[in-house]
Design an enzyme around this catalytic site. Structure first.
Site, PDB file in Angstrom:
ATOM      1  N   CYS A   1     -47.388  10.016  35.358  1.00 49.40           N
ATOM      2  CA  CYS A   1     -48.271  10.997  34.723  1.00 49.40           C
ATOM      3  C   CYS A   1     -47.880  12.333  35.337  1.00 49.40           C
ATOM      4  CB  CYS A   1     -49.749  10.633  34.906  1.00 49.40           C
ATOM      5  SG  CYS A   1     -50.345  10.669  36.601  1.00 49.40           S
TER       6      CYS A   1
ATOM      7  N   HIS B   1     -43.206  -7.413  57.070  1.00 49.65           N
ATOM      8  CA  HIS B   1     -43.795  -6.708  55.924  1.00 49.65           C
ATOM      9  C   HIS B   1     -44.520  -7.676  54.987  1.00 49.65           C
ATOM     10  CE1 HIS B   1     -41.803  -3.178  57.352  1.00 49.65           C
ATOM     11  NE2 HIS B   1     -40.623  -3.773  57.290  1.00 49.65           N
TER      12      HIS B   1
ATOM     13  N   HIS C   1     -40.268  -2.145  52.423  1.00 50.24           N
ATOM     14  CA  HIS C   1     -41.426  -2.385  53.298  1.00 50.24           C
ATOM     15  C   HIS C   1     -42.676  -2.849  52.555  1.00 50.24           C
ATOM     16  CE1 HIS C   1     -39.923   0.240  56.922  1.00 50.24           C
ATOM     17  NE2 HIS C   1     -39.001  -0.604  56.474  1.00 50.24           N
TER      18      HIS C   1
HETATM   19  C1  RB5 Z   1     -52.824  15.520  32.660  1.00 53.88           C
HETATM   20  O1  RB5 Z   1     -53.048  16.859  32.431  1.00 53.88           O
HETATM   21  C2  RB5 Z   1     -52.838  15.217  34.146  1.00 53.88           C
HETATM   22  O2  RB5 Z   1     -54.118  15.384  34.655  1.00 53.88           O
HETATM   23  C3  RB5 Z   1     -52.331  13.828  34.396  1.00 53.88           C
HETATM   24  O3  RB5 Z   1     -51.060  13.697  33.861  1.00 53.88           O
HETATM   25  C4  RB5 Z   1     -52.210  13.411  35.845  1.00 53.88           C
HETATM   26  O4  RB5 Z   1     -51.526  14.354  36.597  1.00 53.88           O
HETATM   27  C5  RB5 Z   1     -53.442  12.950  36.484  1.00 53.88           C
HETATM   28  O5  RB5 Z   1     -53.455  12.453  37.620  1.00 53.88           O
END
Ligand code: RB5
Length: 148
Positions: free
Chosen positions: A71, A139, A104
């Site tokens: 993300c 580990h 690990h």
């Molecule tokens: C999206 O704008 C953003 O909040 C998402 O991609 C992420 O970084 C959230 O943790």
């Protein structure tokens, strides 16, 4: 490695990681990996848990041997993936981190911060993650203590 021996990779992202997910997917398919893409499927704003949970379930069940997720920062999707008991999702922004996350922590999902990593570095980080084995030993004992 023949392509039949390559692990099946589950992938997921939100809109912020959509472009990078496609680039990585293309690289993996070119190398002969089977990729299961859990979305998202466009740059339209969306909620990362909607894609992270199905991907996590597929890795937990063994449908996918490993996962690659992203993300914007990598944080939201990591938090979501790590709610699953069988998931060890590691946020990595360089190959060295991916190497240690595998050696690990036996990370089973690599998470990338799509808005904070150059494409070439992301691709190298993915390759390192896929090509590094778990060290086991001490580990093994530590990761066995992670689930709550
Ligand atoms: C999206 O704008 C953003 O909040 C998402 O991609 C992420 O970084 C959230 O943790």
């Amino acid at each position: 490695m023949s392509s039949s021996a390559l692990p099946v990779i589950g992938m997921c992202s939100d809109h912020a990681g959509y472009e990078l997910k496609n680039i990585i997917k293309e690289m993996l398919v070119e190398k002969g990996y089977k990729v299961v893409d859990f979305g998202t499927n466009s740059e339209e704003s969306c909620d990362y848990p909607d894609y992270a949970h199905p991907c996590a379930k597929a890795v937990e069940s063994g449908e996918c041997a490993l996962g690659i997720a992203m993300c914007g920062t990598g944080n939201g999707i990591s938090m979501t993936l790590n709610k699953h008991q069988g998931i060890r999702a590691a946020l990595c922004w360089a190959p060295e981190l991916a190497k240690l996350a595998k050696e690990h922590n036996n990370a089973n999902i690599l998470v990338l911060p799509a808005r904070f990593i150059e494409t070439e570095l992301a691709l190298k980080t993915v390759e390192t993650f896929l090509n590094t084995p778990f060290e086991g030993g001490r580990h093994e004992r530590r990761i066995a203590k992670i689930p709550v």
